[in-house]
Design a protein around this motif. Structure first.
Motif, PDB file in Angstrom:
ATOM      1  N   TRP A 134       0.819  -1.214   0.000  1.00 34.27           N
ATOM      2  CA  TRP A 134       0.000   0.000   0.000  1.00 34.27           C
ATOM      3  C   TRP A 134       0.850   1.259   0.000  1.00 34.27           C
ATOM      4  N   ARG A 137       2.389   1.851  -3.336  1.00 32.41           N
ATOM      5  CA  ARG A 137       1.363   2.344  -4.262  1.00 32.41           C
ATOM      6  C   ARG A 137       1.099   3.826  -4.036  1.00 32.41           C
ATOM      7  N   ALA A 138       1.039   4.232  -2.756  1.00 28.53           N
ATOM      8  CA  ALA A 138       0.812   5.644  -2.442  1.00 28.53           C
ATOM      9  C   ALA A 138       1.936   6.516  -2.991  1.00 28.53           C
ATOM     10  N   ASP A 141       1.406   6.715  -6.806  1.00 30.31           N
ATOM     11  CA  ASP A 141       0.256   7.565  -7.127  1.00 30.31           C
ATOM     12  C   ASP A 141       0.570   9.029  -6.835  1.00 30.31           C
ATOM     13  N   ALA A 144       2.677  10.509  -9.519  1.00 31.11           N
ATOM     14  CA  ALA A 144       1.891  10.743 -10.727  1.00 31.11           C
ATOM     15  C   ALA A 144       1.135  12.057 -10.628  1.00 31.11           C
ATOM     16  N   ASP A 145       0.676  12.392  -9.406  1.00 31.62           N
ATOM     17  CA  ASP A 145      -0.015  13.664  -9.205  1.00 31.62           C
ATOM     18  C   ASP A 145       0.902  14.845  -9.494  1.00 31.62           C
ATOM     19  N   THR A 149       5.463   9.923 -12.926  1.00 27.52           N
ATOM     20  CA  THR A 149       5.105   8.653 -12.318  1.00 27.52           C
ATOM     21  C   THR A 149       6.347   7.835 -11.999  1.00 27.52           C
ATOM     22  N   GLU A 207      -8.891   0.486   1.132  1.00 24.80           N
ATOM     23  CA  GLU A 207      -9.177  -0.193  -0.128  1.00 24.80           C
ATOM     24  C   GLU A 207     -10.581  -0.786  -0.070  1.00 24.80           C
ATOM     25  N   PRO A 243      -2.659  17.510  -6.933  1.00 24.55           N
ATOM     26  CA  PRO A 243      -2.434  17.081  -8.315  1.00 24.55           C
ATOM     27  C   PRO A 243      -1.975  18.244  -9.191  1.00 24.55           C
TER      28      PRO A 243
END
Length: 279
Positions: A134, A137-138, A141, A144-145, A149, A207, A243
């Motif tokens: 997790w 993944r954070a 992500d 990517a914001d 990425t 999730e 973002p």
């Protein structure tokens, strides 16, 4: 020259010894090239500046010129500013840091009950593997914001490094015995610039497809983190990623605004100006 708080003066003395302190119109700032470990993007980072400089448009322009003169690989200028300061376009928020006082009633109240969901400390190797996944993944992500990425192969070792901190503590939310979310804390965090100690909420993730239940579980995990910080008599420090995409530019602002109605205060913000119009 304005005198900073004692902790800042210690930081400034160390930065000066490293050759990172510069002056503009009698005000100091700490500046150097920083490479993001996730995206490998190189940035000119101003980690500290006397607040008067943040309203000096000539100084802000000079920073951009300084970055462009350094090397082609420098992609942006990033400036840390107090939460009371807002920079104008083309500067964009990248991360807002919010802080919740240790002595508030919310911090001591404990987690609200969510039917069928339990919140408890992570304990097993399986728990650790899930949290690593997790957290990585954070990181991906979040990068990517910001328009860059990260490679998951880079994020996983960084997540493991964070979780290996001796003062790290993680809570898991379980639904029917299955882990559905986590809140991971660093319980001995210290702001390098101000010297302030806090419990840092590194990441919170749930999730679940059901949006109302997902929000309720996230609130329960946040409340557990607040109670944990309260027991240590420390504030809880969290962050909001903004973002970079124009279509979602106000998403982070809305989250920060909501947090400010829930006992959080805006502490400081990292502002970014890209040297490339498309980024």
């Amino acid at each position: 020259m304005k005198t900073a708080a004692p902790a800042c003066e210690r930081y400034l003395a160390e930065a000066a010894a490293a050759g990172l302190v510069e002056q503009a119109r009698g005000h100091r700032y700490v500046v150097g090239v920083h490479e993001d470990p996730l995206s490998n993007e190189r940035r000119l980072l101003v980690e500290y500046c006397d607040e008067e400089l943040l309203t000096d448009l000539a100084w802000l322009t000079r920073l951009v010129e300084q970055a462009r003169a350094l090397e082609p690989a420098v992609a942006a200028v990033v400036v840390r500013a107090p939460g009371t300061v807002r920079l104008d376009d083309p500067w964009q928020r990248t991360i807002s840091y919010v802080i919740h006082p240790a002595d508030s009633a919310d911090a001591a109240s404990g987690a609200p009950a969510v039917p069928g969901v339990t919140v408890s400390p992570a304990e097993t190797a399986q728990d650790e593997d899930r949290i690593t996944e997790w957290l990585a993944r954070a990181m991906v992500d979040g990068s990517a914001d910001h328009g860059h990425t990260a490679d998951p192969a880079t994020a996983v070792p960084l997540a493991r490094e964070c979780l290996s901190d001796p003062d790290r503590f993680s809570y898991l939310a379980r639904l029917g015995g299955t882990a559905v979310g986590h809140a991971t804390l660093l319980c001995a965090a210290q702001d390098e610039v101000t010297g302030r100690r806090a419990v840092e909420l590194v990441d919170i993730l749930v999730e679940l497809a059901d949006r109302p239940r997902r929000g309720a579980v996230a609130a329960a995990l946040t409340s557990a983190a607040l109670a944990h910080a309260h027991r240590l008599d420390l504030p809880l420090l969290g962050h909001v990623v903004h973002p970079s995409a124009q279509s979602a530019a106000d998403h982070g602002d809305r989250i920060v605004a909501a947090l400010l109605t829930q006992g959080w205060n805006l502490d400081h913000v990292f502002w970014r100006r890209s040297l490339h119009p498309s980024r």
